[in-house]
Design an enzyme around this catalytic site. Structure first.
Site, PDB file in Angstrom:
ATOM      1  N   GLU A 136       0.850  -1.188   0.000  1.00 21.13           N
ATOM      2  CA  GLU A 136       0.000   0.000   0.000  1.00 21.13           C
ATOM      3  C   GLU A 136       0.891   1.244   0.000  1.00 21.13           C
ATOM      4  O   GLU A 136       1.872   1.317   0.751  1.00 21.13           O
ATOM      5  CB  GLU A 136      -0.921  -0.002   1.215  1.00 21.13           C
ATOM      6  N   CYS A 230     -13.392  -0.690  -9.682  1.00 13.76           N
ATOM      7  CA  CYS A 230     -14.805  -0.431  -9.381  1.00 13.76           C
ATOM      8  C   CYS A 230     -15.257   0.821 -10.136  1.00 13.76           C
ATOM      9  O   CYS A 230     -15.786   1.758  -9.554  1.00 13.76           O
ATOM     10  CB  CYS A 230     -15.046  -0.305  -7.883  1.00 13.76           C
TER      11      CYS A 230
END
Length: 297
Positions: A136, A230
């Site tokens: 991350e 998404c």
């Protein structure tokens, strides 16, 4: 700078009926998907807890339960939730990790891993055996990722505060499987509640291309990768795959895969056959998602 017109983007990809379904889904409360953490609890034990709490559930598969949105606040306050025995996650997100098809003992990378749900999925599928690198870039989200994996007692994962764009150079040909659930405009989650200008979309698309290139460098020959977002936009989905397929450095094959309990349409391209890549159609249970699976030869 001109704002990106989501209406036009949807009209170019979906039929009128599909677009209406998408718009309807953006304006309705979704039923909850609960992912069972098999590292801590089995189906019988979790179902017993649901029954004691008077929670009505529908078993979707070995790991997942569909539960009415009516119980959402109750689920998040239960002891079993706080103890890491289940995770609340949209079913489409779960399908991204499931599609990768990881096995115990493999070397796996979750490239943009926060908040940690997909890393939890992968650890379950791997039976907590093997090596899982969860990366991350955002420092704040990195600590959320670490906390998630600690709370759910995931042992095989090692978390890295690292820019995914550098992983390919740092770890060439290292991983058997890679999940790249790329940062995106999130239109499939937020719909018309957010606005992006055309420059922002181009910047996001360029980032996605660089991340996928890095992932392909880090992937072993014979390895497999899932690219997902998404968002609805071609600029962030089909065009990212097209860019990778044009790169003569890589010999890539799009793989077919099953998507259970969702409706979808196949991706299209004027340049390549992208029919194995899939666009999940959102409804009252799932978010809209784009998922593609690639093998590197």
């Amino acid at each position: 700078m001109a704002l990106f017109d989501l209406n036009i983007a949807l009209d170019m990809i979906y039929t009128k009926e599909q677009k209406e379904q998408i718009i309807q889904s953006l304006n309705q409360e979704k039923n909850v998907n609960v992912f069972r953490n098999s590292l801590l609890i089995n189906n019988e034990e979790l179902e017993k807890i649901f029954k004691i709490e008077n929670i009505v559930f529908e078993k979707v598969d070995t790991y997942c339960y569909k539960i009415s949105n009516f119980y959402k606040s109750k689920l998040s306050s239960m002891s079993a939730f706080n103890e890491g025995k289940f995770y609340i996650q949209n079913y489409s997100s779960y399908l991204c990790a499931k599609t990768l098809g990881v096995k115990a003992g493999e070397s796996v990378l979750d490239m943009c891993a926060a908040p940690g749900g997909k890393s939890l999925n992968l650890a379950n599928f791997m039976q907590d055996q093997g090596y899982l690198a969860s990366c991350e870039l955002s420092k704040t989200r990195f600590f959320t990722l670490k906390k998630t994996l600690e709370n759910y007692k995931v042992k095989l994962a090692k978390c890295f505060l690292k820019d995914g764009r550098s992983i390919g150079r740092a770890c060439p040909l290292k991983f058997d499987k890679i999940l790249l659930d790329a940062p995106c405009s999130t239109f499939a989650k937020m719909g018309f509640d957010i606005q992006k200008n055309t420059k922002e979309i181009k910047q996001i698309s360029n980032l996605q291309k660089k991340l996928l290139h890095s992932a392909l460098l880090a992937l072993k020959h014979g390895g497999e990768l899932v690219y997902s977002t998404c968002t609805f936009l071609r600029e962030e989905n089909e065009e990212i795959l097209e860019n990778a397929l044009r790169n003569e450095r890589f010999k890539l094959e799009l793989l077919d895969f099953d998507l259970a309990n969702v409706d979808f349409i196949c991706a299209k391209s004027d340049e390549f056959d992208l029919s194995f890549a899939k666009r999940i159609l959102p409804n009252d249970y799932v978010d809209g998602f784009f998922i593609a699976k690639v093998k590197k030869h």
